[in-house]
Design a protein around this motif. Sequence first.
Motif, PDB file in Angstrom:
ATOM      1  N   GLY A   1      -8.324  48.512  99.775  1.00 29.60           N
ATOM      2  CA  GLY A   1      -9.749  48.859  99.765  1.00 29.60           C
ATOM      3  C   GLY A   1     -10.512  48.062  98.741  1.00 29.60           C
ATOM      4  N   PHE A   2     -11.590  48.661  98.268  1.00 28.79           N
ATOM      5  CA  PHE A   2     -12.529  47.944  97.408  1.00 28.79           C
ATOM      6  C   PHE A   2     -12.280  48.279  95.944  1.00 28.79           C
ATOM      7  N   ASP A  20      -8.479  42.251 100.405  1.00 28.79           N
ATOM      8  CA  ASP A  20      -8.173  42.782 101.737  1.00 28.79           C
ATOM      9  C   ASP A  20      -9.453  43.173 102.478  1.00 28.79           C
TER      10      ASP A  20
HETATM   11 MG   LIG Z   1      -9.376  45.091  98.017  1.00 25.03          MG
END
Ligand SMILES: [Mg+2]
Length: 620
Positions: free
Chosen positions: A497-498, A468
């Motif tokens: 997120g990450f 994402d």
């Molecule tokens: Mg991600």
Amino acid sequence: METRRVTMAQALLGFLKNQYVERDGQQHKFFAGVLGIFGHGNIAGIGQALQQNPDLPYIMVRNEQSGVHLAAAYAKASNRLRTFACTSSIGPGATNMITGAALATINRLPVLLLPGDIFARRNVAPVLQQLESPATQDTGVNDCFKPVSRYWDRIYRPEQLITALPEVMRVLTSPSDCGAVTLALPQDVQADAYDYPEELFRKRVWLIRRGRPDEVSFDRAVEAIRASRKPLIVAGGGVLMSEASPALIAFASQTGIAVAETQAGKGSLPYDHAQCLGAIGATGTLAANRLANDADLVIGIGTRYSDFTSASMTAFQNPAVRFVNINTAEFDAYKVSAIPLVADARVALDQLTAALRDYHVGPEYVAEAASLKEKWEAEVDRLFHLNNPGKPAQSEVIGAMWEASGPRDVLVSAAGSHPGDLHKLWRTRTPNGYHMEYGYSCMAYEIPGAMGAKLADPTREVYVFLGDGTYLMMPTEIVTSVQEGIKIIIVLVDNHGFASIGGLSRSLGQGGFGTSYRYRSKGSGQLDGERLTVDFVANARSLGAHAIKAANLAELKEALEKAKTLDRTTVIVVETDPSMGVPGYESWWDVAVAEVSELESVRDARARYETARKRERHHL
Ligand SMILES: [Mg+2]
Ligand SMILES: Cc1ncc(C[n+]2csc(CCOP(=O)(O)OP(=O)(O)O)c2C)c(N)n1
């Protein structure tokens, strides 16, 4: 002398469209076209010349950076036998290409960059978007391309093109020196006419040489292999670029030496070949990392020994380990104090196979490699089918994609938590079926990269594995894929997120700070409020893609089948369970932890880090 009066830009394109390369008796047209975006710095020069040269197709992209990514991916998927040129205006259009240039050069992929430049004539300076300097008039933003280009030049006078272009082609077609080549083109000079020699426009065929190793070094390498009991091959990207997979299969099968693969070299062997142990290093398999740990001889083929491959110089722990490196680049061949075979991978492997007919690894080695391989395949099966209740694990998404894809299909990815998972788990069946950009690991490479892979071979279905975070960085080339009818299948993993950098942050004692998508909290003032949601399906649809939300694994499988039947770029959005990560397998990656901190968790991480670092070695 016969001459042709054309503008500098017309001459440049006239030259480019007549360049060919030859390898193994086959010729390839080197430039497939020109990618880019027009502005005042290129519209009247390159833009005008493109209009009257429709046989060098122009593709409008949405961001100059992704134009360069597309070109690099096309070159990678074509084993460097073809590429694109990229045109930009001056200023921001030009500097947008710098990330792409670095990516191409780091991955040793040929791309030709043609940024517009400020007026050579200077009398109207400063022009729009010009960087001025009180110290010199001989500088500008295009000088930033110098460290990220393998050849850089600025064409102040139209006739300079005549001496620059052979250098451009020498570098772009060099198996050892290729990378980004930048020709900065002042906007007034692009439009200047000149009487160019007709000879400049004749068809030229550049031979991609297959260099042979030096005899003395070769004999020493043969001796070293013969003396080894626990050898290991590390197959890098050079194996694929040289189209040396059949030669590697022959060498590994004959000698019994196991093969571990770097990110760029993955797919050098089919995953089910008896000697294929899969990924090596920080993102390696248990099988490859175990053999690497004990190896007494490492035969590195077409590898740069990046920190992910060497597990930050901890992968090879045998005190007696020695290296033989086969590489077209002297620079890489000499790494880790190896016996250097500065040569083409296929030629060197063919010669080694012939010279080592009497050599085979011992039965204990064979048994150990076979048992490790069997255990590894079972581990992949386990991770593909975790039957995680609720949201699928990322490894299950990979499993579903692998099961949906055909043997010749291509998987493209670049940055996030999945390059590590894919390096371990993807079961590559054909050379170039695994297209990972991990030299620069550049978020936003994936979509244009997949388009480059698809253009290089439209008969192969191309899948993109995308986070994402990466999607939000640059989804816009979807528009270009629709415009050009370049169909790709994008699987967008939404983990808010990450996951990658979040996991790294937690391992460093930093608790994931600043790595998940959340509202700024009024209370703490930090980004730890409610979850920030993005409607990726609506977003992808708005760009022209067919978009599908998959709520679980069954829906993902259904969506993948649907995507195969469509002729338009499809984005499948699936939420995953970030708690179900793929573990590491006896590997390490050096990311320095703060030496002093107010947080106890960071101090603990530092203590663990100092212990782990003790395994780092010099290979002298
Ligand atoms: Mg991600
Ligand atoms: C252009 C760029 N900026 C920053 C990074 C550092 N980085 C590596 S992975 C990553 C997060 C990617 O997030 P996402 O795409 O959601 O994948 P996930 O980590 O969740 O798997 C970041 C910021 C990078 N590789 N490239």
